[in-house]
Design a protein around this motif. Sequence first.
Motif, PDB file in Angstrom:
ATOM      1  N   LYS A   4     -19.734  -5.030 -39.787  1.00 34.01           N
ATOM      2  CA  LYS A   4     -20.702  -5.940 -40.411  1.00 34.01           C
ATOM      3  C   LYS A   4     -21.010  -7.137 -39.511  1.00 34.01           C
ATOM      4  O   LYS A   4     -22.166  -7.553 -39.391  1.00 34.01           O
ATOM      5  CB  LYS A   4     -20.174  -6.403 -41.769  1.00 34.01           C
ATOM      6  CG  LYS A   4     -20.213  -5.342 -42.860  1.00 34.01           C
ATOM      7  CD  LYS A   4     -19.746  -5.912 -44.195  1.00 34.01           C
ATOM      8  CE  LYS A   4     -19.832  -4.854 -45.298  1.00 34.01           C
ATOM      9  NZ  LYS A   4     -19.359  -5.388 -46.602  1.00 34.01           N
ATOM     10  N   TYR A   5     -19.969  -7.688 -38.876  1.00 35.18           N
ATOM     11  CA  TYR A   5     -20.207  -8.866 -38.040  1.00 35.18           C
ATOM     12  C   TYR A   5     -21.108  -8.521 -36.850  1.00 35.18           C
ATOM     13  O   TYR A   5     -21.905  -9.359 -36.388  1.00 35.18           O
ATOM     14  CB  TYR A   5     -18.887  -9.490 -37.580  1.00 35.18           C
ATOM     15  CG  TYR A   5     -18.222  -8.804 -36.407  1.00 35.18           C
ATOM     16  CD1 TYR A   5     -18.529  -9.181 -35.097  1.00 35.18           C
ATOM     17  CD2 TYR A   5     -17.292  -7.795 -36.605  1.00 35.18           C
ATOM     18  CE1 TYR A   5     -17.930  -8.573 -34.018  1.00 35.18           C
ATOM     19  CE2 TYR A   5     -16.683  -7.171 -35.525  1.00 35.18           C
ATOM     20  CZ  TYR A   5     -16.996  -7.559 -34.243  1.00 35.18           C
ATOM     21  OH  TYR A   5     -16.402  -6.951 -33.171  1.00 35.18           O
ATOM     22  N   GLU A   6     -21.013  -7.270 -36.335  1.00 37.30           N
ATOM     23  CA  GLU A   6     -21.858  -6.852 -35.220  1.00 37.30           C
ATOM     24  C   GLU A   6     -23.315  -6.737 -35.655  1.00 37.30           C
ATOM     25  O   GLU A   6     -24.237  -7.131 -34.910  1.00 37.30           O
ATOM     26  CB  GLU A   6     -21.362  -5.521 -34.667  1.00 37.30           C
ATOM     27  CG  GLU A   6     -20.006  -5.605 -33.999  1.00 37.30           C
ATOM     28  CD  GLU A   6     -19.473  -4.264 -33.564  1.00 37.30           C
ATOM     29  OE1 GLU A   6     -18.921  -4.175 -32.443  1.00 37.30           O
ATOM     30  OE2 GLU A   6     -19.604  -3.298 -34.343  1.00 37.30           O
ATOM     31  N   LEU A   7     -23.548  -6.217 -36.843  1.00 37.89           N
ATOM     32  CA  LEU A   7     -24.918  -6.126 -37.353  1.00 37.89           C
ATOM     33  C   LEU A   7     -25.518  -7.503 -37.560  1.00 37.89           C
ATOM     34  O   LEU A   7     -26.699  -7.748 -37.262  1.00 37.89           O
ATOM     35  CB  LEU A   7     -24.921  -5.339 -38.666  1.00 37.89           C
ATOM     36  CG  LEU A   7     -24.519  -3.865 -38.566  1.00 37.89           C
ATOM     37  CD1 LEU A   7     -24.380  -3.246 -39.962  1.00 37.89           C
ATOM     38  CD2 LEU A   7     -25.529  -3.089 -37.730  1.00 37.89           C
ATOM     39  N   ILE A   8     -24.696  -8.438 -38.065  1.00 37.95           N
ATOM     40  CA  ILE A   8     -25.184  -9.801 -38.294  1.00 37.95           C
ATOM     41  C   ILE A   8     -25.477 -10.488 -36.960  1.00 37.95           C
ATOM     42  O   ILE A   8     -26.531 -11.125 -36.798  1.00 37.95           O
ATOM     43  CB  ILE A   8     -24.151 -10.605 -39.106  1.00 37.95           C
ATOM     44  CG1 ILE A   8     -24.016 -10.004 -40.509  1.00 37.95           C
ATOM     45  CG2 ILE A   8     -24.556 -12.078 -39.187  1.00 37.95           C
ATOM     46  CD1 ILE A   8     -22.831 -10.536 -41.282  1.00 37.95           C
ATOM     47  N   SER A   9     -24.584 -10.337 -35.993  1.00 38.01           N
ATOM     48  CA  SER A   9     -24.827 -10.966 -34.684  1.00 38.01           C
ATOM     49  C   SER A   9     -26.053 -10.365 -34.024  1.00 38.01           C
ATOM     50  O   SER A   9     -26.827 -11.070 -33.362  1.00 38.01           O
ATOM     51  CB  SER A   9     -23.592 -10.829 -33.782  1.00 38.01           C
ATOM     52  OG  SER A   9     -23.316  -9.476 -33.486  1.00 38.01           O
ATOM     53  N   ASP A  10     -26.289  -9.054 -34.198  1.00 42.55           N
ATOM     54  CA  ASP A  10     -27.490  -8.416 -33.646  1.00 42.55           C
ATOM     55  C   ASP A  10     -28.757  -9.031 -34.240  1.00 42.55           C
ATOM     56  O   ASP A  10     -29.731  -9.309 -33.519  1.00 42.55           O
ATOM     57  CB  ASP A  10     -27.481  -6.912 -33.942  1.00 42.55           C
ATOM     58  CG  ASP A  10     -26.575  -6.136 -32.997  1.00 42.55           C
ATOM     59  OD1 ASP A  10     -26.154  -6.711 -31.981  1.00 42.55           O
ATOM     60  OD2 ASP A  10     -26.293  -4.965 -33.295  1.00 42.55           O
ATOM     61  N   GLU A  11     -28.746  -9.241 -35.558  1.00 42.79           N
ATOM     62  CA  GLU A  11     -29.939  -9.793 -36.205  1.00 42.79           C
ATOM     63  C   GLU A  11     -30.164 -11.238 -35.777  1.00 42.79           C
ATOM     64  O   GLU A  11     -31.304 -11.632 -35.480  1.00 42.79           O
ATOM     65  CB  GLU A  11     -29.797  -9.716 -37.727  1.00 42.79           C
ATOM     66  CG  GLU A  11     -31.059 -10.195 -38.454  1.00 42.79           C
ATOM     67  CD  GLU A  11     -31.016  -9.940 -39.942  1.00 42.79           C
ATOM     68  OE1 GLU A  11     -31.502 -10.797 -40.703  1.00 42.79           O
ATOM     69  OE2 GLU A  11     -30.489  -8.873 -40.341  1.00 42.79           O
ATOM     70  N   LEU A  12     -29.115 -12.026 -35.692  1.00 37.87           N
ATOM     71  CA  LEU A  12     -29.257 -13.421 -35.262  1.00 37.87           C
ATOM     72  C   LEU A  12     -29.696 -13.487 -33.793  1.00 37.87           C
ATOM     73  O   LEU A  12     -30.499 -14.341 -33.413  1.00 37.87           O
ATOM     74  CB  LEU A  12     -27.949 -14.170 -35.469  1.00 37.87           C
ATOM     75  CG  LEU A  12     -27.515 -14.367 -36.925  1.00 37.87           C
ATOM     76  CD1 LEU A  12     -26.119 -14.978 -36.988  1.00 37.87           C
ATOM     77  CD2 LEU A  12     -28.520 -15.240 -37.683  1.00 37.87           C
TER      78      LEU A  12
END
Length: 265
Positions: A4-12
Amino acid sequence: MPAKYELISDELRQMISSGELRPGDRMPIEAALVERYKVSGPTIRQALAVLRAEGLIESRHGVGTFVRTPHVKVRRTDERYQWEKNRVHEPESVRRSTGATEHDTGLKMPDLAFSAKYTEIEADEDLADAFAVPTGTRLLQRDYRTRPRNSSAPFNLSRSYLVYDHVASNPELLDEDREPWPGGTQHQLFTVGIEVATIREEVEARPPTVHEAAELGMPTEGVAVFDIRKTSIDTTGRVVEVADVVLPGDRTQLVYTTNLALWPR
């Protein structure tokens, strides 16, 4: 499957690269990101840590987290050395007007701050082998830093070595106060009758040391440095300069052009 943290960092990260979040903008606070992505605080902090390690955001104590202002990009090509050699016979006014850093960055002389420090040293085994001289041979070590005037971080960490006896016939080459030298090292060597014929660069990528990261203003994790050993060889095959250059990977582009001989027609 990405965490989940990787998906969030990708979007940011995409929001930053697209300009939705611009340099200097404050990042949404942790509570807002928790609400937006429906995850825990530690997950958000992990996502932000990824962007911080990549040098995209920075935390300011007691203020918040902000999108970092990007550093000036350096485009370093192998053609820079022929460009420098072509200028050796130009008048000083031309040589003084611009140098290799301006060539690589597109900046002008007034945009830059420069420093140089000279030290006499004895060649250790590594440098003695590089120059093909005995261990203990006297060398002139030259440390250079060039940075934009509006930044505290230099473009690279550059340390150049010359065999002292090769250049001692021109006392001006032993004086750090003569830097920046109009025309750079190739013109300096020209003043003592040395013509550079070949330049070899060996490039490695590695994590920065803590000292390198601090001086270059880059994270200690997530971004590599390019470690270049540059060797300059004169027309007789003698090594006349060895330089170690450390370039931050988050703002450096290395471009190498190879011209291939044509097949007979």
